[in-house]
Design a protein around this motif. Structure first.
Motif, mmCIF file in Angstrom:
data_model
loop_
_atom_site.group_PDB
_atom_site.id
_atom_site.type_symbol
_atom_site.label_atom_id
_atom_site.label_comp_id
_atom_site.label_asym_id
_atom_site.label_seq_id
_atom_site.Cartn_x
_atom_site.Cartn_y
_atom_site.Cartn_z
ATOM 1 N N ARG A 80 94.535 41.902 21.726
ATOM 2 C CA ARG A 80 95.894 42.410 21.800
ATOM 3 C C ARG A 80 96.691 41.613 22.836
ATOM 4 O O ARG A 80 96.190 41.301 23.923
ATOM 5 C CB ARG A 80 95.860 43.895 22.195
ATOM 6 N N SER A 107 98.783 42.030 25.298
ATOM 7 C CA SER A 107 99.311 42.999 26.246
ATOM 8 C C SER A 107 98.798 42.645 27.639
ATOM 9 O O SER A 107 97.802 41.914 27.771
ATOM 10 C CB SER A 107 98.886 44.414 25.851
ATOM 11 N N GLU A 116 97.018 43.918 30.015
ATOM 12 C CA GLU A 116 95.633 44.123 30.447
ATOM 13 C C GLU A 116 94.654 43.134 29.835
ATOM 14 O O GLU A 116 93.547 42.955 30.334
ATOM 15 C CB GLU A 116 95.189 45.562 30.140
ATOM 16 N N LYS A 117 95.051 42.457 28.748
ATOM 17 C CA LYS A 117 94.182 41.469 28.108
ATOM 18 C C LYS A 117 94.374 40.055 28.675
ATOM 19 O O LYS A 117 93.607 39.150 28.350
ATOM 20 C CB LYS A 117 94.417 41.450 26.602
ATOM 21 N N GLY A 156 101.119 41.744 19.761
ATOM 22 C CA GLY A 156 101.362 42.775 20.756
ATOM 23 C C GLY A 156 102.689 42.582 21.447
ATOM 24 O O GLY A 156 103.484 41.706 21.099
ATOM 25 N N ASP A 157 102.929 43.399 22.465
ATOM 26 C CA ASP A 157 104.228 43.437 23.130
ATOM 27 C C ASP A 157 104.599 42.121 23.800
ATOM 28 O O ASP A 157 105.785 41.818 23.965
ATOM 29 C CB ASP A 157 104.249 44.552 24.180
ATOM 30 N N MET A 158 103.613 41.333 24.206
ATOM 31 C CA MET A 158 103.898 40.098 24.934
ATOM 32 C C MET A 158 104.082 38.886 24.022
ATOM 33 O O MET A 158 104.314 37.780 24.510
ATOM 34 C CB MET A 158 102.770 39.810 25.933
ATOM 35 N N GLU A 159 103.996 39.081 22.721
ATOM 36 C CA GLU A 159 103.957 37.939 21.807
ATOM 37 C C GLU A 159 105.171 37.022 21.945
ATOM 38 O O GLU A 159 105.030 35.800 22.084
ATOM 39 C CB GLU A 159 103.823 38.432 20.366
#
Length: 353
Positions: A191, A193, A195-196, A219-222
């Motif tokens: 993902r 995000s 934390e990854k 994910g949100d950071m893409e």
């Protein structure tokens, strides 16, 4: 083993991630050990969750409570399903829940007597502390853990956050064909995000401009990550199925801030794809640095380990890859872990597949 023992695997799922991969392999593994298994989904999602298609293609029995009992609230659907199964002499012997919502709902059912004579088992997969409303689900899940008969954690770090006794059981994967990749491709799988740590992956990629780096996930950071315009990094987006992708990967970087024992790591190593990972969860127990992969403490050490990997001869790389696959086969494979799960269920008369 007697076939009248029935296992329900309970979860809520809309995407395909670590929990879904775990449940899929658990269902397949239990069936390989001659168990009667049904995967029970709490709610209905559109589009149809990828896990359902994969279970059905493997001929694994599935049901969606929201579809079977649409007139009832989410709190009553499981009770109704258990009552119906009991009336058909198919009451589950064990209900094994995965994820916050499934665990909490299952324990509530137990408190109201719906799961009488059923062994209630909960697995805790998440090591990080979530944010937003999920944080409250996480807190209730852990505080109410005592209401489950047995609790399974996939890492010691996760065990430390569960306020009652639990059993450590490694994630696992089936034995898989060895891949002899020579593409020199470096991959991130997961993902996108915070934390990854996908931003860390990009930082490493920028230090190797002549090598190919690949990102599999969304994910949100893409969009933020794509704005870096790194010419040697290819974004492939969310993958419904990783099996066709693994042959293109030579080494996998684990850049997360939190992990238990990620399924992507096991899937990679089972195919002979070594990891370079930060010191996370159970990964240091699985990886012997320089033998079957590398455990590092910071970005500079990850850069050094990857540079060392690139410098190895084909024969030296082949040995590391073989060691990685053998580690999974001997310690993290279905044939090793499923008997442990059956013991937790109280199924002592195990059958070898």
């Amino acid at each position: 083993m007697p076939r009248n023992k029935r296992v329900w695997l309970l979860l809520d799922s809309s995407t395909f991630g670590g929990i879904e991969t775990h449940v899929l392999e658990l269902a397949k593994g239990l069936i390989a050990f001659k168990q009667n298994v049904k995967v029970v989904f709490l709610t209905s999602h559109k589009p149809t969750p990828p896990l359902i298609a994969q279970l059905q293609s493997a001929n694994i029995d599935t049901t969606i409570l929201a579809v079977d009992y649409p007139q009832h609230s989410i709190w009553l659907r499981l009770n109704k399903a258990i009552d119906k199964a009991a009336s058909q002499n198919q009451k589950p012997t064990v209900i094994h829940a995965h994820g916050y919502k499934a665990n909490i709902l299952l324990r509530l059912s137990r408190l109201f007597g719906a799961t009488s004579a059923i062994n209630i088992v909960s697995t805790f997969h998440a090591g990080e502390t979530p944010i937003g409303k999920v944080r409250w689900y996480d807190a209730v899940d852990r505080v109410s853990a005592i209401a489950s008969h047995k609790r399974i954690c996939v890492s010691r770090a996760i065990q430390g956050k569960v306020p009652c006794s639990s059993v450590l059981v490694n994630n696992f994967v089936p034995q898989t064909e060895f891949l002899e990749s020579t593409n020199q491709n470096v991959a991130f799988v997961g993902r996108l995000s915070p934390e990854k740590g996908p931003d860390t992956f990009l930082d490493i990629a920028n230090r190797f401009p002549r090598n190919a780096f690949h990102v599999y996930g969304s994910g949100d950071m893409e969009q933020e990550l794509k704005q870096h315009n790194s010419p040697n990094v290819t974004f492939h987006g969310h993958q419904k199925e990783m099996a066709p992708v693994w042959p293109d990967i030579d080494v996998l970087l684990i850049t997360s801030k939190y992990e238990g024992l990620p399924m992507a790591a096991l899937e990679a190593m089972s195919r002979g794809i070594p990891l370079i990972s930060f010191k996370l969860g159970e990964l240091p127990s699985m990886i012997d640095s320089g033998i079957n992969g590398w455990i590092v403490d910071n970005n500079q050490e990850m850069y050094n380990a990857l540079k060392h990997w690139f410098s190895l001869s084909p024969a030296e790389k082949a040995q590391v890859k073989l060691n990685a696959q053998q580690t999974i086969e001997q310690n993290y494979s279905t044939k090793v872990i499923i008997p442990q799960v059956l013991s937790i269920y109280g199924f002592t008369d195990t059958v070898t597949p």
